[in-house]
Scaffold this motif. Structure first.
Motif, PDB file in Angstrom:
ATOM      1  N   GLN A 155       0.835  -1.287   0.095  1.00 21.57           N
ATOM      2  CA  GLN A 155       0.165  -0.134  -0.196  1.00 21.57           C
ATOM      3  C   GLN A 155       0.740   1.389  -0.160  1.00 21.57           C
ATOM      4  O   GLN A 155       0.228   2.369  -0.585  1.00 21.57           O
ATOM      5  N   TYR A 159      -0.180   3.782  -2.961  1.00 25.38           N
ATOM      6  CA  TYR A 159      -0.907   4.446  -1.998  1.00 25.38           C
ATOM      7  C   TYR A 159      -2.046   5.433  -2.910  1.00 25.38           C
ATOM      8  O   TYR A 159      -3.170   5.730  -2.737  1.00 25.38           O
ATOM      9  N   LEU A 198      -4.890   8.234   4.284  1.00 29.27           N
ATOM     10  CA  LEU A 198      -4.749   8.869   3.260  1.00 29.27           C
ATOM     11  C   LEU A 198      -5.808  10.268   3.260  1.00 29.27           C
ATOM     12  O   LEU A 198      -5.889  10.623   2.311  1.00 29.27           O
TER      13      LEU A 198
END
Length: 754
Positions: A155, A159, A198
């Motif tokens: 990830q 991302y 995020l």
């Protein structure tokens, strides 16, 4: 498909089919909406507007559930949602059960909108390809494994893909019951945490296709309350009607009659130019039926028939799926797990009921064309015979519900290790509310004690050097696969390691694409199974010895004196002792002893125990057979109260000896029956069985009473998966015990006479 539009051959074929099923019950499922001729067909534009309006509630809540009866209805809604997310350069991630479902979903969506940018994560991608395609995809289709093993572990380098995803859709939720759903619960948690870091709050959307209690199941899967869940209902839109007929073959005289009747129906469909699907429960039966079809009719070209089952290598699977799209294919023989990939057949032949009412409605009504016909050829098990005696249940019975257990110790341990390898976690940061806090905290502390995690001021963190997601299987077996190879070097197919003791042991006869192969050697170091072709007309059956130990009884109730019902932990040990060889006619030819290492299972069980008073009317010598027979019959009926296959559970029955009741610490116990989850830690089936105990036992009693045999048969107490060769069995004793339990649960009986 209106019958009036058929040609003469098709009309004749349908007439012959109707003659074949005339002796059994028949049902006609009428149109769910008006047809054009009736002046009320819904216009496409109105449906699109209605779908877009449905998205409104979803935008107000992070959690939504869509209830519908057709996959295409939910896909239409998904396409509308994609048009909205595209405006802000976002994408949607859709979870499907497996790679074949991913390919099927992709084909349908591309047919509806060819301009869609779709990334199929169920296929292998390089890191560069994944990063590039993921940034321009309108939709990402993924299996739980592809997210668990590929996207989440990477990830931090991927991302930007996660950052674009606005919502996760689960298609369809019933496929994520049991162990797979228990793991998906945690995968959703891990994805939400990644998105939150995020700056994204991901929306979760569950699609329930013919699933009972879809909103409850969505709340369990999403870890949310019912008041947080937006509920969307899409009414069915299926014009025309579907006829359903039932054939109850004479299994007692000819055990293979269901397969021969199915092959006859397929040949009849082929002669009448009816596109025909034959669906059965196992790979072996699919192989046998395709053999019967070809061998009994030399004029059917090989290209007219496709045998479609699990286990094939990916390249062959894709080739077969592409062939199914060609009109030239007239007959498809498939296992029920893959039937959802088939669409719009004139005739659908079910060899055995597909396990649950919900699965029947969801898969097999969709496979059939409007105006077509479904024929259920009953097999010898309890559920099939119960359905043929109660055909109205197909329309009137509520869809079964599904169960998961995300706090199963094994699942929790593995998934928390994966989560803590991605970031520091705590129980409160991982879960939304109080549900599961204790179990997650206990698991985290146990992992610290094992030196797998450390506790820091920020939370618990993984300290291992190996990637923790690589070797953990999400479906109840470890991820190691063996390749089956012929003596000439040809790779036939792949099987999972846990299938070796039951069907791929040395000496076993294995069927592949209508040919027989004998397993001659196994190379564990390289994960190879070596086979050689054989013309011997035989089959083999593994001999398995099982031992059981109960502990930690809970939910203990006593509906009448002398009767105890509850849930308990159960430790099971199974050992492969060898195998039996049978002729095609079923005659035992010999026994070969060949012991393999034992398998252990720590799980949960639903149990019923009896006191000496409760069993006093049954002769002592009949009691073991009575308990054993009751266990078999109840397992056979279980799918009508809980979405599971009979292969998802195991059973045990025993007569207690003085000072020993296999761990069931109850006073004066004379014997017990238990049904247990076939997965480590349990996946909720035992609890679902406990909740539905009255319905289960009433249906079990009905099956025993209505079966015309006197001493027992496959329609009531004889089980195809019994490890004790169906010995001992007593139908008379099972009737007495089952009636005692069913009447007690219905409030009709107390052992002391009140």
């Amino acid at each position: 498909m209106a019958r009036g539009s058929l040609d003469a051959a098709q009309q004749k074929a349908y007439s012959l089919l109707e003659e074949m099923i005339a002796q059994g019950p028949q049902i006609v499922i009428e149109s769910s909406t008006p047809t054009d001729e009736q002046g009320g067909a819904t216009e496409i534009t109105e449906k699109i507007l209605e779908s877009i309006n449905q998205i409104g509630p979803m935008s107000q809540s992070r959690f939504s559930v869509i209830e519908c009866s057709e996959t295409t209805d939910a896909l239409d809604l998904l396409l509308d949602a994609i048009q909205i997310t595209k405006r802000s350069n976002e994408s949607i991630l859709v979870f499907v059960e497996g790679a074949s479902s991913a390919r099927s979903t992709l084909r349908i969506l591309k047919a509806k909108n060819a301009s869609l940018e779709i990334l199929d994560l169920s296929q292998k991608h390089s890191q560069k390809s994944l990063a590039t395609n993921g940034l321009r995809a309108d939709l990402i289709i993924a299996t739980p494994e592809s997210i668990h093993r590929q996207l989440l572990p990477e990830q931090f380098s991927l991302y930007r893909i996660i950052q674009r995803i606005s919502s996760l859709w689960i298609f369809d939720m019933v496929e994520f019951r049991g162990l797979l759903g228990s793991n998906l619960f945690h995968i959703l948690k891990r994805f939400e945490l990644a998105a939150k870091d995020l700056g994204r709050d991901i929306s979760l959307v569950g699609v329930g296709i013919e699933l009972g209690d879809a909103d409850r199941f969505a709340c369990e899967l999403f870890d949310c309350g019912g008041d947080q869940l937006a509920k969307i209902y899409l009414p069915p839109d299926r014009p025309g009607s579907i006829s359903i007929g039932f054939i109850d073959p004479n299994i007692e005289v000819d055990p293979s009659s269901a397969l021969t009747i199915a092959s006859k129906l397929a040949r009849l469909g082929w002669q009448g130019n009816l596109k025909t699907a034959v669906i059965t429960s196992s790979r072996l039966k699919a192989e046998l039926i395709s053999n019967f079809i070809i061998e009994s009719s030399s004029n059917i070209p090989a290209e007219d028939l496709v045998l479609y089952r699990g286990g094939y290598l990916g390249e062959l699977r894709v080739e077969l799926e592409e062939r199914l799209l060609v009109d030239r294919v007239k007959i498809a023989v498939a296992t029920s797990a893959l039937a959802r990939d088939l669409t719009r057949f004139d005739l659908v032949v079910l060899v055995g009921f597909p396990g649950t009412i919900a699965r029947f409605r969801r898969d097999f009504q969709r496979i059939s064309k409007a105006g077509g016909m479904i024929v259920l050829v009953a097999s010898a098990d309890q559920l099939d015979r119960w359905i043929t005696r109660n055909p109205h249940e197909i329309i009137t019975r509520k869809n079964e519900g599904a169960a998961i257990n995300p706090f199963n110790k094994s699942v929790c341990h593995h998934q928390l290790i994966a989560a803590s390898s991605e970031r520091s976690i705590t129980a409160s940061s991982y879960l939304r509310g109080e549900n599961g806090i204790r179990e997650v905290t206990d698991s985290l502390e146990q992992l610290v004690a094992q030196s797998t995690l450390i506790k820091t001021p920020l939370g618990y963190q993984y300290v291992g050097s190996r990637q923790p997601t690589r070797n953990y299987g999400l479906r109840g077996y470890i991820s190691r696969k063996y390749r089956m190879i012929t003596t000439t070097g040809e790779v036939l197919e792949e099987i999972n390691e846990d299938q070796i003791p039951t069907s791929a042991f040395i000496g076993a006869v294995y069927r592949h694409r209508r040919a027989r192969f004998r397993i001659v050697a196994i190379d564990d170091d390289n994960s190879f199974i070596f086979v050689e072709k054989t013309e011997d007309q035989i089959y083999t059956k593994a001999l398995i010895e099982s031992n059981y130990q109960f502990s930690k009884m809970r939910l203990l109730t006593s509906p009448s004196l002398g009767l105890w019902i509850g849930v308990a932990d159960l430790f099971v040990t199974e050992t492969h002792l060898g195998y039996e060889t049978y002729s095609e006619a079923g005659a035992l030819l010999g026994i070969q002893r060949n012991r393999l290492p034992s398998k252990e299972l720590d799980t949960e069980a639903f149990f019923i125990s009896f006191s000496d008073d409760a069993t006093s009317d049954i002769e002592t010598e009949l009691l073991p057979g009575a308990l054993h027979a009751m266990e078999h019959c109840a397992i056979g009926i279980l799918p009508i109260v809980s979405i599971c296959d009979r292969w998802d559970v195991g059973g045990v029955s025993f007569v207690a000896s003085p000072g020993s009741a296999n761990g069931l610490d109850l006073d004066e116990i004379s014997g017990a029956v238990a049904i247990y989850d076939g997965y480590a830690g349990g996946v909720g089936i035992s609890y679902a069985t406990y909740e539905a105990q009255a319905t289960l036992m009433a249906s079990t009693l009905e099956t025993l009473v209505n079966c015309p045999c006197t001493t027992g048969c496959p329609s009531c107490i004889v089980s195809p998966k019994c490890g004790n060769n169906n010995e001992p069995l007593s139908k008379r004793g099972a009737l007495e015990l089952t009636r005692l339990v069913a009447d007690s649960l219905a409030g009709k009986r107390n052992l002391k006479g009140s």
